[in-house]
Write a protein that holds these residues in place. Structure first.
Motif, short mmCIF file in Angstrom:
data_model
loop_
_atom_site.label_atom_id
_atom_site.label_comp_id
_atom_site.label_asym_id
_atom_site.label_seq_id
_atom_site.Cartn_x
_atom_site.Cartn_y
_atom_site.Cartn_z
N GLU A 63 44.89 -46.97 62.61
CA GLU A 63 44.79 -48.32 63.18
C GLU A 63 43.32 -48.71 63.26
O GLU A 63 42.48 -47.96 63.75
CB GLU A 63 45.41 -48.34 64.59
CG GLU A 63 46.90 -48.07 64.60
CD GLU A 63 47.69 -49.19 63.95
OE1 GLU A 63 47.26 -50.36 64.04
OE2 GLU A 63 48.73 -48.89 63.34
N LEU A 64 43.01 -49.90 62.75
CA LEU A 64 41.63 -50.39 62.76
C LEU A 64 41.44 -51.33 63.95
O LEU A 64 42.33 -52.09 64.31
CB LEU A 64 41.32 -51.14 61.47
CG LEU A 64 41.41 -50.32 60.17
CD1 LEU A 64 41.12 -51.22 58.97
CD2 LEU A 64 40.45 -49.17 60.19
N THR A 65 40.24 -51.26 64.50
CA THR A 65 39.89 -52.20 65.57
C THR A 65 39.62 -53.56 64.94
O THR A 65 39.39 -53.66 63.73
CB THR A 65 38.65 -51.71 66.33
OG1 THR A 65 37.54 -51.69 65.43
CG2 THR A 65 38.88 -50.31 66.91
N PRO A 66 39.63 -54.62 65.72
CA PRO A 66 39.33 -55.94 65.15
C PRO A 66 37.97 -56.00 64.46
O PRO A 66 37.81 -56.64 63.42
CB PRO A 66 39.38 -56.87 66.36
CG PRO A 66 40.32 -56.19 67.31
CD PRO A 66 40.07 -54.73 67.10
N ALA A 67 36.97 -55.32 65.00
CA ALA A 67 35.65 -55.31 64.37
C ALA A 67 35.71 -54.60 63.01
O ALA A 67 35.09 -55.06 62.03
CB ALA A 67 34.64 -54.62 65.29
N GLU A 68 36.45 -53.51 62.94
CA GLU A 68 36.60 -52.80 61.67
C GLU A 68 37.37 -53.63 60.66
O GLU A 68 37.06 -53.62 59.46
CB GLU A 68 37.29 -51.45 61.89
CG GLU A 68 36.43 -50.45 62.65
CD GLU A 68 37.21 -49.20 63.03
OE1 GLU A 68 36.56 -48.13 63.13
OE2 GLU A 68 38.43 -49.27 63.24
N GLN A 69 38.38 -54.37 61.13
CA GLN A 69 39.14 -55.24 60.23
C GLN A 69 38.25 -56.33 59.65
O GLN A 69 38.32 -56.64 58.46
CB GLN A 69 40.33 -55.85 60.97
CG GLN A 69 41.42 -54.86 61.28
CD GLN A 69 42.55 -55.47 62.08
OE1 GLN A 69 42.48 -56.63 62.50
NE2 GLN A 69 43.60 -54.68 62.31
N ASP A 70 37.39 -56.91 60.50
CA ASP A 70 36.46 -57.95 60.01
C ASP A 70 35.48 -57.36 59.01
O ASP A 70 35.18 -57.98 57.98
CB ASP A 70 35.71 -58.58 61.18
CG ASP A 70 36.61 -59.41 62.07
OD1 ASP A 70 37.68 -59.85 61.56
OD2 ASP A 70 36.26 -59.62 63.25
N ALA A 71 34.95 -56.16 59.30
CA ALA A 71 34.02 -55.52 58.38
C ALA A 71 34.69 -55.21 57.05
O ALA A 71 34.10 -55.40 55.98
CB ALA A 71 33.45 -54.25 59.01
N ALA A 73 37.31 -56.79 55.75
CA ALA A 73 37.54 -58.07 55.06
C ALA A 73 36.25 -58.56 54.41
O ALA A 73 36.26 -59.06 53.27
CB ALA A 73 38.07 -59.11 56.05
N GLY A 74 35.11 -58.40 55.09
CA GLY A 74 33.83 -58.78 54.50
C GLY A 74 33.51 -57.93 53.28
O GLY A 74 33.01 -58.43 52.26
N LEU A 75 33.80 -56.66 53.33
CA LEU A 75 33.56 -55.77 52.19
C LEU A 75 34.43 -56.18 51.00
O LEU A 75 33.95 -56.22 49.86
CB LEU A 75 33.85 -54.32 52.59
CG LEU A 75 33.68 -53.26 51.52
CD1 LEU A 75 32.22 -53.19 51.06
CD2 LEU A 75 34.15 -51.91 52.02
N ILE A 76 35.66 -56.52 51.26
CA ILE A 76 36.57 -56.95 50.18
C ILE A 76 36.07 -58.24 49.55
O ILE A 76 36.09 -58.42 48.33
CB ILE A 76 38.01 -57.10 50.72
CG1 ILE A 76 38.56 -55.75 51.16
CG2 ILE A 76 38.92 -57.74 49.69
CD1 ILE A 76 38.65 -54.72 50.05
N ARG A 77 35.57 -59.17 50.39
CA ARG A 77 35.04 -60.42 49.85
C ARG A 77 33.81 -60.15 48.97
O ARG A 77 33.65 -60.74 47.91
CB ARG A 77 34.67 -61.38 50.99
CG ARG A 77 35.85 -62.09 51.57
CD ARG A 77 35.41 -63.22 52.50
NE ARG A 77 34.69 -62.74 53.69
CZ ARG A 77 35.28 -62.35 54.82
NH1 ARG A 77 36.60 -62.41 54.91
NH2 ARG A 77 34.56 -61.96 55.83
#
Length: 82
Positions: A63-71, A73-77
């Motif tokens: 399970e990822l924290t919201p901060a990890e999910q944002d990071a 998503a940024g990496l994927i972009r």
């Protein structure tokens, strides 16, 4: 009936042939019985000292924290633009 063989020789040949056929049938039946029995015992026998074998790797999830999910998503972009 061949002329050069006696009746006793012909009877002995027939007897030996029949005895050979009966013997072969008996041996085949014994082999089948013991093979079937061995296969049943082999299927029933397990090696208790070996661990159970898995068919493939287990799936892992974290399970990822919201901060990890944002990071992430940024990496994927960033990788998507290349």
């Amino acid at each position: 009936m061949p002329e050069h063989l006696s009746t006793l020789q012909l009877v002995a040949a027939v007897f030996l042939t029949l005895a050979g056929v009966v013997w072969a049938i008996g041996v085949l039946r014994l082999l089948r019985r013991f093979r079937a029995q061995a296969l049943r015992e082999l299927a029933a026998a397990r090696l208790p000292f070996l661990p159970a074998q898995r068919t493939g790797p287990l799936r892992e999830s974290v399970e990822l924290t919201p901060a990890e999910q944002d990071a992430f998503a940024g990496l994927i972009r960033q990788l998507g633009h290349r």
